[in-house]
Design a protein around this motif. Structure first.
Motif, PDB file in Angstrom:
ATOM      1  N   TYR A  10      89.743  -6.299 -71.896  1.00 35.89           N
ATOM      2  CA  TYR A  10      90.698  -4.066 -71.824  1.00 35.89           C
ATOM      3  C   TYR A  10      91.804  -4.361 -70.728  1.00 35.89           C
ATOM      4  N   VAL A  11      92.985  -4.204 -72.098  1.00 33.71           N
ATOM      5  CA  VAL A  11      93.857  -4.447 -70.650  1.00 33.71           C
ATOM      6  C   VAL A  11      94.697  -2.744 -70.913  1.00 33.71           C
ATOM      7  N   PRO A  12      94.952  -1.803 -69.931  1.00 29.99           N
ATOM      8  CA  PRO A  12      94.974   0.200 -69.854  1.00 29.99           C
ATOM      9  C   PRO A  12      96.559  -0.388 -70.750  1.00 29.99           C
ATOM     10  N   LYS A  13      96.855   0.556 -71.686  1.00 39.17           N
ATOM     11  CA  LYS A  13      98.065   1.253 -71.884  1.00 39.17           C
ATOM     12  C   LYS A  13      99.224   0.869 -70.613  1.00 39.17           C
ATOM     13  N   ASN A  14      99.604   1.482 -70.229  1.00 37.06           N
ATOM     14  CA  ASN A  14     100.572   0.929 -68.795  1.00 37.06           C
ATOM     15  C   ASN A  14     100.772  -0.048 -68.178  1.00 37.06           C
ATOM     16  N   GLU A  15     100.068  -0.894 -68.178  1.00 36.31           N
ATOM     17  CA  GLU A  15      99.712  -2.895 -67.738  1.00 36.31           C
ATOM     18  C   GLU A  15     100.085  -3.400 -69.556  1.00 36.31           C
ATOM     19  N   ILE A  16     100.175  -3.073 -70.180  1.00 36.25           N
ATOM     20  CA  ILE A  16     100.902  -4.080 -71.296  1.00 36.25           C
ATOM     21  C   ILE A  16     102.403  -3.715 -71.244  1.00 36.25           C
ATOM     22  N   ALA A  17     103.518  -5.250 -70.420  1.00 37.16           N
ATOM     23  CA  ALA A  17     104.213  -5.183 -71.228  1.00 37.16           C
ATOM     24  C   ALA A  17     105.397  -4.784 -71.936  1.00 37.16           C
ATOM     25  N   GLN A  18     106.043  -3.275 -71.960  1.00 38.15           N
ATOM     26  CA  GLN A  18     106.905  -3.200 -73.467  1.00 38.15           C
ATOM     27  C   GLN A  18     108.266  -3.190 -72.973  1.00 38.15           C
ATOM     28  N   PRO A  19     109.122  -4.081 -73.956  1.00 38.47           N
ATOM     29  CA  PRO A  19     110.364  -3.875 -73.715  1.00 38.47           C
ATOM     30  C   PRO A  19     111.119  -2.789 -73.289  1.00 38.47           C
ATOM     31  N   HIS A  20     112.558  -2.539 -72.715  1.00 36.39           N
ATOM     32  CA  HIS A  20     113.117  -1.944 -72.094  1.00 36.39           C
ATOM     33  C   HIS A  20     114.661  -2.168 -72.200  1.00 36.39           C
TER      34      HIS A  20
ATOM     35  N   ASP B 279      86.143  -6.885 -83.237  1.00 30.66           N
ATOM     36  CA  ASP B 279      87.043  -6.042 -82.397  1.00 30.66           C
ATOM     37  C   ASP B 279      87.831  -6.087 -81.547  1.00 30.66           C
ATOM     38  N   TRP B 280      89.053  -5.798 -82.096  1.00 25.53           N
ATOM     39  CA  TRP B 280      90.501  -6.336 -81.460  1.00 25.53           C
ATOM     40  C   TRP B 280      91.980  -5.519 -80.079  1.00 25.53           C
ATOM     41  N   GLU B 281      92.541  -5.994 -79.313  1.00 32.94           N
ATOM     42  CA  GLU B 281      93.243  -4.463 -78.965  1.00 32.94           C
ATOM     43  C   GLU B 281      94.805  -4.863 -79.306  1.00 32.94           C
ATOM     44  N   ILE B 282      95.511  -3.641 -79.557  1.00 32.84           N
ATOM     45  CA  ILE B 282      96.371  -3.653 -80.782  1.00 32.84           C
ATOM     46  C   ILE B 282      97.915  -4.270 -78.815  1.00 32.84           C
ATOM     47  N   LEU B 283      97.959  -4.867 -78.458  1.00 39.42           N
ATOM     48  CA  LEU B 283      99.116  -5.254 -77.928  1.00 39.42           C
ATOM     49  C   LEU B 283     100.556  -5.050 -78.239  1.00 39.42           C
ATOM     50  N   ARG B 284     100.597  -5.070 -79.150  1.00 36.21           N
ATOM     51  CA  ARG B 284     102.805  -5.630 -79.386  1.00 36.21           C
ATOM     52  C   ARG B 284     102.172  -4.906 -81.211  1.00 36.21           C
ATOM     53  N   LEU B 285     103.406  -3.238 -81.961  1.00 32.43           N
ATOM     54  CA  LEU B 285     103.196  -3.119 -82.932  1.00 32.43           C
ATOM     55  C   LEU B 285     104.915  -3.651 -82.829  1.00 32.43           C
ATOM     56  N   GLY B 286     105.006  -3.528 -84.404  1.00 34.64           N
ATOM     57  CA  GLY B 286     106.287  -3.827 -84.896  1.00 34.64           C
ATOM     58  C   GLY B 286     106.408  -4.338 -86.224  1.00 34.64           C
ATOM     59  N   ALA B 287     107.889  -5.200 -86.689  1.00 42.32           N
ATOM     60  CA  ALA B 287     107.117  -5.561 -87.853  1.00 42.32           C
ATOM     61  C   ALA B 287     105.701  -6.520 -87.540  1.00 42.32           C
ATOM     62  N   ASP B 288     105.514  -7.170 -86.479  1.00 40.63           N
ATOM     63  CA  ASP B 288     104.260  -8.055 -86.449  1.00 40.63           C
ATOM     64  C   ASP B 288     103.545  -7.259 -85.331  1.00 40.63           C
ATOM     65  N   ILE B 289     102.441  -7.481 -85.730  1.00 38.89           N
ATOM     66  CA  ILE B 289     101.272  -7.411 -84.073  1.00 38.89           C
ATOM     67  C   ILE B 289     100.474  -7.659 -84.010  1.00 38.89           C
TER      68      ILE B 289
END
Length: 91
Positions: free
Chosen positions: A75-85, A25-35
Protein backbone atom coordinates in the motif's frame (compact mmCIF):
# COMPACT_ATOMS: atom_id res chain seq x y z
CA UNK A 1 -29.25 0.75 -13.52
CA UNK A 2 -27.27 3.88 -12.67
CA UNK A 3 -25.57 3.62 -9.30
CA UNK A 4 -23.64 6.34 -7.51
CA UNK A 5 -19.97 5.37 -7.39
CA UNK A 6 -17.74 7.13 -4.89
CA UNK A 7 -14.06 6.27 -4.95
CA UNK A 8 -10.99 8.46 -4.71
CA UNK A 9 -7.21 8.39 -4.91
CA UNK A 10 -5.49 5.77 -2.67
CA UNK A 11 -8.71 3.84 -1.97
CA UNK A 12 -8.58 0.05 -2.03
CA UNK A 13 -11.33 -1.33 -4.27
CA UNK A 14 -12.72 -4.74 -5.16
CA UNK A 15 -12.84 -5.70 -8.85
CA UNK A 16 -15.08 -8.43 -10.32
CA UNK A 17 -12.43 -10.67 -11.85
CA UNK A 18 -9.30 -11.69 -9.93
CA UNK A 19 -5.78 -10.88 -11.08
CA UNK A 20 -3.42 -13.72 -12.08
CA UNK A 21 -2.16 -13.82 -8.47
CA UNK A 22 -5.75 -14.65 -7.34
CA UNK A 23 -6.36 -11.24 -5.70
CA UNK A 24 -9.32 -8.92 -6.36
CA UNK A 25 -8.01 -6.03 -4.22
CA UNK A 26 -6.59 -3.03 -6.08
CA UNK A 27 -5.33 0.39 -4.95
CA UNK A 28 -6.20 3.44 -7.05
CA UNK A 29 -3.01 5.32 -7.98
CA UNK A 30 -4.38 7.71 -10.64
CA UNK A 31 -7.79 9.08 -11.54
CA UNK A 32 -8.69 10.65 -14.86
CA UNK A 33 -9.88 9.40 -18.22
CA UNK A 34 -7.68 6.38 -17.49
CA UNK A 35 -7.35 4.86 -14.04
CA UNK A 36 -4.07 3.41 -12.77
CA UNK A 37 -4.45 0.50 -10.36
CA UNK A 38 -1.95 -1.51 -8.32
CA UNK A 39 -2.65 -5.12 -7.38
CA UNK A 40 -2.47 -5.53 -3.60
CA UNK A 41 -1.40 -9.17 -4.00
CA UNK A 42 1.67 -8.89 -6.21
CA UNK A 43 2.21 -5.15 -6.81
CA UNK A 44 1.53 -5.25 -10.58
CA UNK A 45 0.41 -1.87 -11.96
CA UNK A 46 -2.16 -1.58 -14.76
CA UNK A 47 -4.02 1.25 -16.49
CA UNK A 48 -7.53 0.91 -17.82
CA UNK A 49 -10.13 3.27 -19.26
CA UNK A 50 -12.59 4.67 -16.74
CA UNK A 51 -15.49 3.02 -18.57
CA UNK A 52 -13.94 -0.44 -18.17
CA UNK A 53 -13.11 0.30 -14.52
CA UNK A 54 -16.67 1.36 -13.67
CA UNK A 55 -17.97 -1.79 -15.37
CA UNK A 56 -15.65 -4.07 -13.35
CA UNK A 57 -15.87 -2.12 -10.07
CA UNK A 58 -17.73 -3.84 -7.21
CA UNK A 59 -17.12 -1.82 -4.03
CA UNK A 60 -14.66 0.24 -2.01
CA UNK A 61 -12.92 -1.96 0.57
CA UNK A 62 -11.04 0.75 2.50
CA UNK A 63 -10.77 4.50 2.10
CA UNK A 64 -7.47 6.36 1.68
CA UNK A 65 -5.07 6.32 4.66
CA UNK A 66 -7.23 3.88 6.61
CA UNK A 67 -5.16 2.24 9.42
CA UNK A 68 -6.08 -1.18 8.02
CA UNK A 69 -3.99 -0.41 4.92
CA UNK A 70 -0.77 0.06 6.89
CA UNK A 71 -0.64 -3.71 7.45
CA UNK A 72 -0.27 -4.30 3.69
CA UNK A 73 3.32 -3.83 2.53
CA UNK A 74 2.27 -2.89 -1.04
CA UNK A 75 0.00 0.00 0.00
CA UNK A 76 1.19 3.52 -0.87
CA UNK A 77 -0.23 6.31 1.36
CA UNK A 78 -2.10 9.10 -0.41
CA UNK A 79 0.53 11.75 0.40
CA UNK A 80 3.25 9.64 -1.29
CA UNK A 81 1.40 9.16 -4.59
CA UNK A 82 2.90 11.41 -7.25
CA UNK A 83 0.39 14.03 -8.36
CA UNK A 84 0.92 16.48 -11.21
CA UNK A 85 1.45 20.12 -10.32
CA UNK A 86 0.34 22.41 -13.10
CA UNK A 87 1.93 25.83 -13.31
CA UNK A 88 -0.86 28.40 -13.59
CA UNK A 89 1.52 31.26 -14.49
CA UNK A 90 1.78 32.29 -18.11
CA UNK A 91 5.54 32.96 -17.95
Amino acid sequence: MNKEISYSLADTVLIKKPHACKTNDWEILRLGADIRLKCMGCGHIVMMPRSKFTHNFKKVLTKANDPVNTKNELYVPKNEIAQPHFNQDNN
